[in-house]
Motif scaffolding. Structure first.
Motif, PDB file in Angstrom:
ATOM      1  N   ALA A 151      -9.398 -70.033 -15.578  1.00 17.64           N
ATOM      2  CA  ALA A 151      -8.782 -71.247 -15.258  1.00 17.64           C
ATOM      3  C   ALA A 151      -7.794 -71.474 -16.527  1.00 17.64           C
ATOM      4  CB  ALA A 151      -9.625 -72.458 -14.722  1.00 17.64           C
ATOM      5  N   SER A 152      -8.345 -71.507 -17.867  1.00 17.60           N
ATOM      6  CA  SER A 152      -7.784 -72.003 -18.858  1.00 17.60           C
ATOM      7  C   SER A 152      -6.569 -71.118 -19.164  1.00 17.60           C
ATOM      8  CB  SER A 152      -8.816 -72.068 -20.316  1.00 17.60           C
ATOM      9  OG  SER A 152      -9.856 -73.033 -19.881  1.00 17.60           O
ATOM     10  N   GLY A 153      -6.998 -69.665 -19.305  1.00 15.62           N
ATOM     11  CA  GLY A 153      -5.870 -68.771 -19.127  1.00 15.62           C
ATOM     12  C   GLY A 153      -4.827 -69.020 -18.389  1.00 15.62           C
ATOM     13  N   LEU A 154      -4.967 -69.189 -16.830  1.00 18.81           N
ATOM     14  CA  LEU A 154      -3.844 -69.497 -16.094  1.00 18.81           C
ATOM     15  C   LEU A 154      -3.050 -70.835 -16.393  1.00 18.81           C
ATOM     16  CD1 LEU A 154      -5.426 -68.533 -12.752  1.00 18.81           C
ATOM     17  CD2 LEU A 154      -3.788 -67.178 -14.099  1.00 18.81           C
ATOM     18  N   ARG A 155      -3.884 -71.645 -16.849  1.00 14.80           N
ATOM     19  CA  ARG A 155      -3.174 -72.904 -17.172  1.00 14.80           C
ATOM     20  C   ARG A 155      -2.444 -72.738 -18.557  1.00 14.80           C
ATOM     21  NH1 ARG A 155      -6.321 -78.812 -18.118  1.00 14.80           N
ATOM     22  NH2 ARG A 155      -4.428 -80.028 -18.415  1.00 14.80           N
ATOM     23  N   LEU A 156      -2.823 -72.014 -19.366  1.00 13.23           N
ATOM     24  CA  LEU A 156      -2.147 -71.748 -20.629  1.00 13.23           C
ATOM     25  C   LEU A 156      -0.820 -71.199 -20.245  1.00 13.23           C
ATOM     26  CD1 LEU A 156      -1.954 -71.973 -23.652  1.00 13.23           C
ATOM     27  CD2 LEU A 156      -3.149 -69.855 -23.647  1.00 13.23           C
ATOM     28  N   LEU A 157      -1.069 -70.087 -19.330  1.00 16.41           N
ATOM     29  CA  LEU A 157       0.375 -69.391 -18.780  1.00 16.41           C
ATOM     30  C   LEU A 157       1.399 -70.597 -18.322  1.00 16.41           C
ATOM     31  CD1 LEU A 157      -0.862 -65.991 -17.681  1.00 16.41           C
ATOM     32  CD2 LEU A 157       0.173 -66.531 -19.799  1.00 16.41           C
ATOM     33  N   ARG A 158       0.764 -71.579 -17.668  1.00 16.46           N
ATOM     34  CA  ARG A 158       1.583 -72.369 -16.889  1.00 16.46           C
ATOM     35  C   ARG A 158       2.677 -73.401 -17.819  1.00 16.46           C
ATOM     36  NH1 ARG A 158      -2.544 -72.944 -13.142  1.00 16.46           N
ATOM     37  NH2 ARG A 158      -3.278 -74.689 -13.827  1.00 16.46           N
ATOM     38  N   THR A 159       2.056 -73.291 -19.258  1.00 10.56           N
ATOM     39  CA  THR A 159       2.804 -74.233 -20.136  1.00 10.56           C
ATOM     40  C   THR A 159       4.169 -73.463 -20.480  1.00 10.56           C
ATOM     41  OG1 THR A 159       1.610 -73.034 -22.087  1.00 10.56           O
ATOM     42  CG2 THR A 159       0.615 -74.995 -21.113  1.00 10.56           C
ATOM     43  N   LEU A 160       4.369 -72.251 -20.016  1.00 11.83           N
ATOM     44  CA  LEU A 160       5.477 -71.401 -20.476  1.00 11.83           C
ATOM     45  C   LEU A 160       6.440 -71.587 -19.385  1.00 11.83           C
ATOM     46  CD1 LEU A 160       3.702 -68.020 -21.512  1.00 11.83           C
ATOM     47  CD2 LEU A 160       4.349 -69.755 -23.064  1.00 11.83           C
ATOM     48  N   ALA A 161       6.024 -72.327 -18.283  1.00  9.40           N
ATOM     49  CA  ALA A 161       7.131 -72.459 -17.145  1.00  9.40           C
ATOM     50  C   ALA A 161       8.448 -72.977 -17.585  1.00  9.40           C
ATOM     51  CB  ALA A 161       6.660 -73.259 -16.068  1.00  9.40           C
ATOM     52  N   PRO A 162       8.629 -74.035 -18.536  1.00 14.05           N
ATOM     53  CA  PRO A 162      10.206 -74.356 -18.668  1.00 14.05           C
ATOM     54  C   PRO A 162      11.094 -73.247 -19.388  1.00 14.05           C
ATOM     55  CG  PRO A 162       8.606 -75.885 -19.403  1.00 14.05           C
ATOM     56  CD  PRO A 162       7.805 -74.787 -19.029  1.00 14.05           C
ATOM     57  N   ASP A 163      10.414 -72.105 -19.900  1.00 14.09           N
ATOM     58  CA  ASP A 163      11.224 -71.126 -20.257  1.00 14.09           C
ATOM     59  C   ASP A 163      10.986 -69.735 -19.227  1.00 14.09           C
ATOM     60  OD1 ASP A 163      12.015 -72.286 -22.717  1.00 14.09           O
ATOM     61  OD2 ASP A 163       9.905 -71.949 -23.680  1.00 14.09           O
ATOM     62  N   ARG A 164      11.404 -70.009 -17.946  1.00 15.00           N
ATOM     63  CA  ARG A 164      11.374 -69.088 -17.084  1.00 15.00           C
ATOM     64  C   ARG A 164      12.349 -68.146 -17.425  1.00 15.00           C
ATOM     65  NH1 ARG A 164      10.516 -73.771 -13.915  1.00 15.00           N
ATOM     66  NH2 ARG A 164       8.466 -73.734 -13.152  1.00 15.00           N
ATOM     67  N   ALA A 165      13.715 -68.459 -17.631  1.00 19.08           N
ATOM     68  CA  ALA A 165      14.789 -67.560 -17.504  1.00 19.08           C
ATOM     69  C   ALA A 165      14.461 -66.639 -19.031  1.00 19.08           C
ATOM     70  CB  ALA A 165      15.880 -68.504 -17.816  1.00 19.08           C
ATOM     71  N   LEU A 166      13.892 -67.258 -20.192  1.00 13.78           N
ATOM     72  CA  LEU A 166      13.671 -66.384 -21.195  1.00 13.78           C
ATOM     73  C   LEU A 166      12.448 -65.348 -20.785  1.00 13.78           C
ATOM     74  CD1 LEU A 166      13.926 -68.867 -24.339  1.00 13.78           C
ATOM     75  CD2 LEU A 166      15.484 -66.791 -23.765  1.00 13.78           C
ATOM     76  N   LEU A 167      11.457 -65.757 -20.036  1.00 14.12           N
ATOM     77  CA  LEU A 167      10.649 -64.867 -19.750  1.00 14.12           C
ATOM     78  C   LEU A 167      11.091 -63.747 -18.997  1.00 14.12           C
ATOM     79  CD1 LEU A 167       7.784 -67.437 -18.789  1.00 14.12           C
ATOM     80  CD2 LEU A 167       7.613 -65.804 -20.692  1.00 14.12           C
ATOM     81  N   VAL A 168      11.952 -64.177 -17.984  1.00 13.35           N
ATOM     82  CA  VAL A 168      12.601 -63.010 -17.108  1.00 13.35           C
ATOM     83  C   VAL A 168      13.351 -62.116 -18.153  1.00 13.35           C
ATOM     84  CG1 VAL A 168      14.217 -62.614 -15.434  1.00 13.35           C
ATOM     85  CG2 VAL A 168      12.787 -64.293 -14.897  1.00 13.35           C
ATOM     86  N   ALA A 169      14.114 -62.655 -19.106  1.00 15.00           N
ATOM     87  CA  ALA A 169      14.881 -61.483 -20.100  1.00 15.00           C
ATOM     88  C   ALA A 169      13.612 -60.786 -20.877  1.00 15.00           C
ATOM     89  CB  ALA A 169      15.717 -62.751 -21.037  1.00 15.00           C
ATOM     90  N   LEU A 170      12.550 -61.461 -21.250  1.00 10.04           N
ATOM     91  CA  LEU A 170      11.682 -60.789 -22.073  1.00 10.04           C
ATOM     92  C   LEU A 170      10.934 -59.549 -21.234  1.00 10.04           C
ATOM     93  CD1 LEU A 170       8.817 -62.512 -23.914  1.00 10.04           C
ATOM     94  CD2 LEU A 170       8.060 -60.692 -22.274  1.00 10.04           C
ATOM     95  N   LEU A 171      10.798 -59.990 -19.941  1.00  7.12           N
ATOM     96  CA  LEU A 171      10.251 -58.673 -19.140  1.00  7.12           C
ATOM     97  C   LEU A 171      11.286 -57.500 -18.935  1.00  7.12           C
ATOM     98  CD1 LEU A 171       8.169 -60.802 -16.632  1.00  7.12           C
ATOM     99  CD2 LEU A 171       7.334 -59.491 -18.447  1.00  7.12           C
ATOM    100  N   ALA A 172      12.411 -58.233 -18.712  1.00  8.92           N
ATOM    101  CA  ALA A 172      13.639 -57.118 -18.391  1.00  8.92           C
ATOM    102  C   ALA A 172      13.645 -56.033 -19.761  1.00  8.92           C
ATOM    103  CB  ALA A 172      14.934 -57.896 -18.150  1.00  8.92           C
ATOM    104  N   ALA A 173      13.766 -56.803 -21.072  1.00  8.86           N
ATOM    105  CA  ALA A 173      13.846 -56.128 -22.196  1.00  8.86           C
ATOM    106  C   ALA A 173      12.751 -55.142 -22.328  1.00  8.86           C
ATOM    107  CB  ALA A 173      14.143 -57.182 -23.370  1.00  8.86           C
ATOM    108  N   GLY A 174      11.463 -55.987 -22.057  1.00 11.52           N
ATOM    109  CA  GLY A 174      10.288 -54.860 -22.318  1.00 11.52           C
ATOM    110  C   GLY A 174      10.218 -53.849 -21.287  1.00 11.52           C
TER     111      GLY A 174
END
Length: 623
Positions: free
Chosen positions: A41-64
């Protein structure tokens, strides 16, 4: 019982209550239902704190993904080069070195491109993680501003600081490692597995046979390590609280000869932290060697099966070479992810502590349509007010009190009588559990806290100064720019101007957060000047003269006398000599008003006040 200060005419009937309902449920600080209780539960909630940077996360996954895709092609090209060499050796035409060179050049280009995209992934990851850490710090700071005073009273300051600094730093480090290594490792697993199935599905199934074993080992060890990481960070908070207390109270520690006890307590907490950290690292440290052993078994199985398929002509030597390299790259990320388990568990343990703070129950919200007294004259009424922290331990019961504008009311009584609680209720640091408090006929619960406190000045026994000039400290309570003339006028009214002008830089003298260089009395005069500059309608002095000398006490009393006109003043005092000239003295016992009157009236009555006065001013005469 209804008690009214002079003039003692009957107070008008109070208007109907318009504010929000008083809190009657669990006390402040009760965890909400969303409080983090598990690693998942804590891990998933921690990941949800990244939600405001969804676009950067998509770019991160694409680059990776691009970087990993290019990197997994490297072994395939090397296998093709190997096949060219082996085929050329067995043919009369020899080795086609031009073709080998082209394959190797292509392999080098692929490796270079992979490095560029992996660097880009790390750069994006750093941006995402630092933004997430910044948001967590902002949320923690805003949360602290909304917590009730009672919650902070129950938490050591060092513990709160540890959650907002050490734990959030640990979270950001965990996220940084997760995005820099774990995301790449997971993508590598997917890419390598795809290439393994493309080369030889039977060999790929052999390699996959060890994955359930690896996952079982990691889960088993992780469940045993997580409680140790939780304990490690909890002890870190207690250790931080102890250090903060010992540094803040260093003078008292030395004066009372408690240095050895302080060091002993520090050693105990340090030893406890060592044991918790040691157990956490040792338990989680079993993961990597265990998975390395499983990976080596996988190499043996792949080598045996691959050799048999080469002998049967099903695979080429180059295919087996590429597959062995892919097998190594497949087990590498698995081991790497497992090796990061201790870091992940430590980060999630810190996240649980931060979420516990963020989930703490806040002050009751301000009303959506707040009311404002007009005009604000300073008439304060307590109407059958009750308050208790614990349902079984009432602090104030059915207190009724009316203070007319411009009156000075002194509140005295033994320790625990409810004197400070009274002013905390007035300032809405606590909310009454029954009754209501009004300012000029308006329920304070129907006002915003900012509006209420903008009309109130408060000076406490413990002075608080921040790092800055004396002028900045005096102007702290007034929004916007404040002229030097107003600052000086406030200091003169508080009798602080004289000593300030004796300092080398006068009002521009820089103080540290403890007000170093100023005596206790001088610091108190600065805080009084701060309250006077805010020009409050209601003035609260909670033991404001208890830490000053006799001369400074006289200065404070003179300042109070000059500023009493037009202001409703509440003075909480132990020194009865400081409240002789109060319009009304309230004697509190067990949360209720036992007596009221002037100094002379209460002495003549021979009641609780007279007993307090006699106890304070009595002298023992030796025969």
């Amino acid at each position: 019982m209804t008690t009214t200060t002079e003039p003692r005419d009957k107070a008008p009937t109070a208007p109907a209550r318009t504010g929000p309902p008083r809190q009657t449920g669990p006390g402040p600080g009760t965890p909400s239902l969303e409080r983090s209780l598990s690693f998942r539960a804590s891990g998933l909630r921690l990941l949800r704190t990244l939600a405001p940077d969804r676009a950067l996360l998509v770019a991160l996954l694409a680059a990776g993904a691009t970087g990993v895709a290019l990197s997994v092609l490297g072994p395939l090209f090397l296998g093709r080069a190997t096949d060219l060499v082996v085929t050329g050796v067995t043919r009369p035409a020899g080795v086609d070195f031009a073709a080998v060179g082209r394959v190797l050049a292509l392999s080098a280009a692929v490796v270079l491109g992979s490095s560029v995209f992996i660097w880009l992934q790390q750069r994006i990851a750093t941006t995402v993680v630092q933004r997430a850490g910044h948001r967590l710090r902002e949320r923690a700071q805003h949360k602290l501003a909304r917590l009730p005073l009672s919650h902070l009273d129950r938490q050591p300051r060092g513990e709160v600081l540890s959650r907002t600094t050490n734990d959030i730093d640990n979270i950001t480090q965990t996220l940084q490692q997760a995005f820099s290594q774990m995301v790449r490792a997971l993508l590598t697993l997917v890419g390598v597995l795809a290439m393994m199935f493309w080369i030889s599905p039977p060999l790929a199934l052999v390699a996959l046979g060890t994955v359930p074993v690896s996952l079982a080992v990691a889960a088993l060890v992780g469940r045993r390590a997580q409680p140790q990481f939780v304990k490690q960070w909890a002890v870190t908070g207690r250790l931080g609280g102890h250090v903060e207390e010992m540094v803040t109270g260093h003078t008292e520690v030395v004066a009372f000869g408690r240095r050895e006890e302080a060091v002993r307590r520090f050693d105990e907490l340090g030893e406890e932290l060592y044991r918790a950290g040691f157990r956490a690292q040792v338990v989680s440290g079993f993961i990597q060697p265990a998975l390395t052993f499983v990976g080596n078994l996988n190499y043996v199985a792949v080598a045996v099966v691959g050799g048999l398929r080469v002998a049967s002509g099903t695979l080429t030597v180059g295919d087996v070479q590429a597959f062995v390299q892919y097998s190594y790259e497949f087990n590498g990320p698995v081991t790497q992810i497992a090796a990061m388990a201790n870091l992940l568990q430590s980060g999630v343990a810190s996240a649980e502590r931060v979420f516990d703070l963020l989930d703490a129950e806040e002050e009751t919200p301000d009303p959506a349509a707040p009311l404002r007294p007009a005009p604000v004259r300073g008439r304060v009424s307590f109407e059958e007010v009750s308050f208790r922290h614990d349902p079984d331990r009432p602090l104030i019961e059915d207190l009724s009190l009316t203070v007319e504008p411009g009156r000075t009311v002194a509140v005295v009584g033994p320790t625990g009588a409810g004197k400070t609680t009274l002013v905390n209720l007035l300032m809405r640091f606590h909310e009454p559990t029954g009754g209501r408090i009004t300012l000029d006929g308006v329920d304070t619960a129907a006002m915003t806290r900012e509006e209420l406190r903008s009309h109130t000045g408060m000076v406490l026994q413990d002075t608080w100064l921040f790092g800055g000039t004396i002028a900045e400290n005096i102007a702290y309570g007034v929004p916007g720019e404040v002229s030097r003339e107003r600052i000086v006028a406030a200091a003169e009214a508080a009798r602080a101007d004289r000593f300030v002008r004796t300092l080398p830089d006068g009002y521009d003298t820089v103080l540290d957060e403890d007000g170093g260089g100023l005596s206790a009395g001088e610091k108190q005069l600065v805080t009084l000047a701060r309250a006077f500059l805010s020009d409050p309608v209601v003035l609260v002095l909670d033991e404001a003269t208890s830490s000053v000398d006799t001369r400074t006490e006289l200065l404070v009393q003179q300042a109070m006398s000059s500023l009493r006109a037009g202001r409703t003043s509440f003075v909480v005092a132990h020194r009865l000599s400081t409240i002789r000239d109060a319009d009304t003295i309230l004697v509190m016992e067990r949360g209720a008003i036992a007596e009221q009157g002037t100094h002379e009236e209460l002495l003549a009555a021979g009641g609780a006040y007279a007993r307090l006065h006699a106890a304070q001013f009595a002298r023992t005469v030796e025969a």
